[in-house]
Design a protein around this motif. Structure first.
Motif, short mmCIF file in Angstrom:
data_model
loop_
_atom_site.label_atom_id
_atom_site.label_comp_id
_atom_site.label_asym_id
_atom_site.label_seq_id
_atom_site.Cartn_x
_atom_site.Cartn_y
_atom_site.Cartn_z
N ILE A 25 16.95 82.88 10.61
CA ILE A 25 16.93 82.41 9.22
C ILE A 25 18.25 82.78 8.57
N ARG A 26 18.82 81.86 7.88
CA ARG A 26 20.14 82.07 7.28
C ARG A 26 20.10 82.79 5.94
N ARG A 27 18.98 83.12 5.47
CA ARG A 27 18.89 83.77 4.17
C ARG A 27 18.87 85.29 4.35
N ARG A 28 19.82 85.92 3.71
CA ARG A 28 20.00 87.37 3.84
C ARG A 28 18.77 88.15 3.36
N LEU A 29 18.16 87.73 2.29
CA LEU A 29 17.00 88.44 1.75
C LEU A 29 15.85 88.46 2.75
N TYR A 30 15.62 87.35 3.43
CA TYR A 30 14.54 87.29 4.41
C TYR A 30 14.81 88.21 5.59
N ARG A 31 16.06 88.30 6.00
CA ARG A 31 16.39 89.19 7.12
C ARG A 31 16.17 90.64 6.74
N TRP A 32 16.62 91.03 5.55
CA TRP A 32 16.42 92.41 5.11
C TRP A 32 14.93 92.72 4.89
N ALA A 33 14.19 91.77 4.38
CA ALA A 33 12.75 91.97 4.18
C ALA A 33 12.03 92.15 5.51
N SER A 34 12.46 91.40 6.53
CA SER A 34 11.82 91.56 7.83
C SER A 34 12.16 92.91 8.46
N LEU A 35 13.38 93.39 8.28
CA LEU A 35 13.74 94.72 8.78
C LEU A 35 12.96 95.81 8.04
N LEU A 36 12.79 95.64 6.74
CA LEU A 36 12.01 96.59 5.96
C LEU A 36 10.54 96.59 6.39
N MET A 37 10.01 95.41 6.67
CA MET A 37 8.63 95.32 7.13
C MET A 37 8.46 95.97 8.50
N LEU A 38 9.44 95.80 9.38
CA LEU A 38 9.40 96.47 10.69
C LEU A 38 9.41 97.97 10.52
N ALA A 39 10.25 98.49 9.63
CA ALA A 39 10.31 99.94 9.39
C ALA A 39 9.00 100.46 8.79
N ALA A 40 8.42 99.72 7.86
CA ALA A 40 7.16 100.14 7.25
C ALA A 40 6.03 100.12 8.26
N THR A 41 6.00 99.13 9.13
CA THR A 41 4.98 99.06 10.16
C THR A 41 5.12 100.21 11.14
N LEU A 42 6.33 100.50 11.54
CA LEU A 42 6.59 101.62 12.44
C LEU A 42 6.16 102.94 11.81
N ALA A 43 6.48 103.14 10.55
CA ALA A 43 6.08 104.36 9.85
C ALA A 43 4.55 104.47 9.77
N HIS A 44 3.88 103.37 9.49
CA HIS A 44 2.43 103.38 9.39
C HIS A 44 1.79 103.71 10.74
#
Length: 65
Positions: free
Chosen positions: A3-22
């Protein structure tokens, strides 16, 4: 990362980090000892694979982010 949108890429990385923490803080402690060991080994292998992918294509990933 396609996806070419920077916000979506950062949101997916944040979601990966939150899932890993959980998983590490809550979910894994509900398992039996053998399953807990297997889940940590699997998680470690997945993180090693992600590290390999990042190292291999670091320039392209940095360009996208």
């Amino acid at each position: 990362l396609g996806i070419r949108r920077r916000l979506y890429r950062w949101a997916s990385l944040l979601m990966l980090a939150a899932t890993l923490a959980h998983v590490l803080t809550i979910d894994v402690w509900k398992l039996d000892t053998v399953l807990r060991i297997a889940s940590f080994l699997t998680l470690g292998l997945v993180l090693l694979a992600l590290g390999f992918v990042y190292n291999r294509w670091a320039d392209e990933i940095k360009r996208l982010l």
